[in-house]
Design a protein around this motif. Structure first.
Motif, PDB file in Angstrom:
ATOM      1  N   LEU A  18      50.866  29.914  29.658  1.00 44.07           N
ATOM      2  CA  LEU A  18      50.104  28.757  30.095  1.00 44.07           C
ATOM      3  C   LEU A  18      48.929  28.458  29.180  1.00 44.07           C
ATOM      4  O   LEU A  18      48.565  27.306  28.980  1.00 44.07           O
ATOM      5  N   GLY A  19      48.334  29.473  28.616  1.00 49.81           N
ATOM      6  CA  GLY A  19      47.181  29.261  27.768  1.00 49.81           C
ATOM      7  C   GLY A  19      47.510  29.081  26.311  1.00 49.81           C
ATOM      8  O   GLY A  19      46.602  28.904  25.496  1.00 49.81           O
ATOM      9  N   GLU A  20      48.787  29.136  25.943  1.00 49.64           N
ATOM     10  CA  GLU A  20      49.204  29.030  24.547  1.00 49.64           C
ATOM     11  C   GLU A  20      48.401  30.002  23.678  1.00 49.64           C
ATOM     12  O   GLU A  20      47.863  29.655  22.632  1.00 49.64           O
ATOM     13  N   LEU A 224      58.218  14.725  36.458  1.00 45.61           N
ATOM     14  CA  LEU A 224      58.219  16.093  37.008  1.00 45.61           C
ATOM     15  C   LEU A 224      59.298  16.325  38.063  1.00 45.61           C
ATOM     16  O   LEU A 224      59.020  16.775  39.175  1.00 45.61           O
ATOM     17  N   PRO A 225      60.560  16.053  37.717  1.00 43.42           N
ATOM     18  CA  PRO A 225      61.609  16.256  38.716  1.00 43.42           C
ATOM     19  C   PRO A 225      61.982  17.725  38.939  1.00 43.42           C
ATOM     20  O   PRO A 225      62.494  18.073  40.013  1.00 43.42           O
ATOM     21  N   ASP A 229      59.919  21.384  34.382  1.00 43.58           N
ATOM     22  CA  ASP A 229      59.040  20.306  33.931  1.00 43.58           C
ATOM     23  C   ASP A 229      57.617  20.547  34.414  1.00 43.58           C
ATOM     24  O   ASP A 229      56.645  20.351  33.675  1.00 43.58           O
ATOM     25  N   ARG A 230      57.489  20.981  35.659  1.00 48.09           N
ATOM     26  CA  ARG A 230      56.163  21.198  36.233  1.00 48.09           C
ATOM     27  C   ARG A 230      55.455  22.379  35.589  1.00 48.09           C
ATOM     28  O   ARG A 230      54.230  22.375  35.440  1.00 48.09           O
ATOM     29  N   LEU A 231      56.223  23.379  35.173  1.00 43.95           N
ATOM     30  CA  LEU A 231      55.617  24.528  34.502  1.00 43.95           C
ATOM     31  C   LEU A 231      55.026  24.112  33.162  1.00 43.95           C
ATOM     32  O   LEU A 231      53.883  24.482  32.835  1.00 43.95           O
TER      33      LEU A 231
END
Length: 255
Positions: A18-20, A224-225, A229-231
């Motif tokens: 998440l933080g790259e 965001l289906p 996608d949401r992640l």
């Protein structure tokens, strides 16, 4: 201690994605060790497990619902293209080992070339990353110039390189100087949607008039289906949030 170490490993993987994070191995080891130590004592173990539980609930909310649609809309600004003096294609990264443009870099470059072909501006800028993160990595600007030459051996756009940049602020400063030297009054700014509002603000703070002409999003479907996608959308929202915080605290000094 084993429970704490396992929790630390899970948090490390989450933070690295998440933080790259650029050095996930060191971060993962650090979190495993710190969480394992916290798990050895009852008070710190409770804090660790409650904190990890709250993080899990928040991430689950983002993965199971379209809650991130509004934050994504707030991060994005897209305007109809207008005639300008230059098309500024912001850098999105390069794969050092394969010498390939990352997806965000390629889609931004393609969008910039589309705008040039449509006659909105005669000049395109590309960014040459500094050696802050990897002195041995091929220069993104060189790869982009090669890409443009392969498509247009003759009669292509005028290409100008923004040298030695680390941040969007650096790119804005280079364009500011070019605008003063070449008499540019307005530029088309090309970046990914989630980066567009912050990027426009950075350029405007340097006194550069911009039209935000966003590229397509390649990492996720903005509607965001799916949980996947949401992640990736959560990753973008957190990245932009942390970047804004870094800017408030002084950011990376210009090079």
């Amino acid at each position: 201690m084993l429970g704490g170490a396992a929790t630390g490993a899970a948090l490390g993987v989450l933070a690295a994605f998440l933080g790259e994070v650029r050095a996930p191995g060191g971060l993962l080891l650090g979190l495993i060790g710190a969480a394992g130590l916290a798990g050895a004592f009852a008070p710190s173990r409770r804090v660790l497990f409650v904190g990890a539980g709250l993080i899990s609930l928040l991430v689950s909310l983002c993965l199971l619902t379209p809650a991130l649609r509004l934050p994504l809309q707030a991060l994005s600004v897209s305007q109809p293209p207008q005639r300008a003096d230059a098309i500024v294609v912001l850098g999105g990264g390069v794969q050092c080992g394969t010498r390939a443009l990352e997806a965000s870099s390629l889609t931004r470059l393609v969008r910039g070339l589309e705008l040039w072909r449509a006659g909105y501006a005669p000049t395109i800028t590309v960014s040459e990353q500094s050696d802050v993160f990897s002195a041995t990595c091929p220069k993104m600007s060189v790869i982009e110039r090669e890409y443009i030459r392969a498509l247009y051996p003759q009669g292509g756009p005028q290409v100008v390189t923004l040298h030695n940049v680390t941040t969007t602020r650096d790119e804005a400063a280079r364009v500011r100087d070019l605008a003063a030297a070449r008499g540019w009054a307005r530029v088309l700014l090309v970046t990914t949607p989630s980066h567009s509002r912050r990027a426009r603000g950075i350029f405007e703070a340097q006194g550069v008039e911009v039209i935000s002409a966003t590229a397509s999003e390649t990492r996720y479907d903005p509607t965001l289906p799916l949980p996947s996608d949401r992640l990736y959308a959560l990753r973008a929202v957190l990245y932009e949030g942390l970047s804004r915080l870094k800017e408030e605290l002084g950011g990376t000094p210009e090079r």
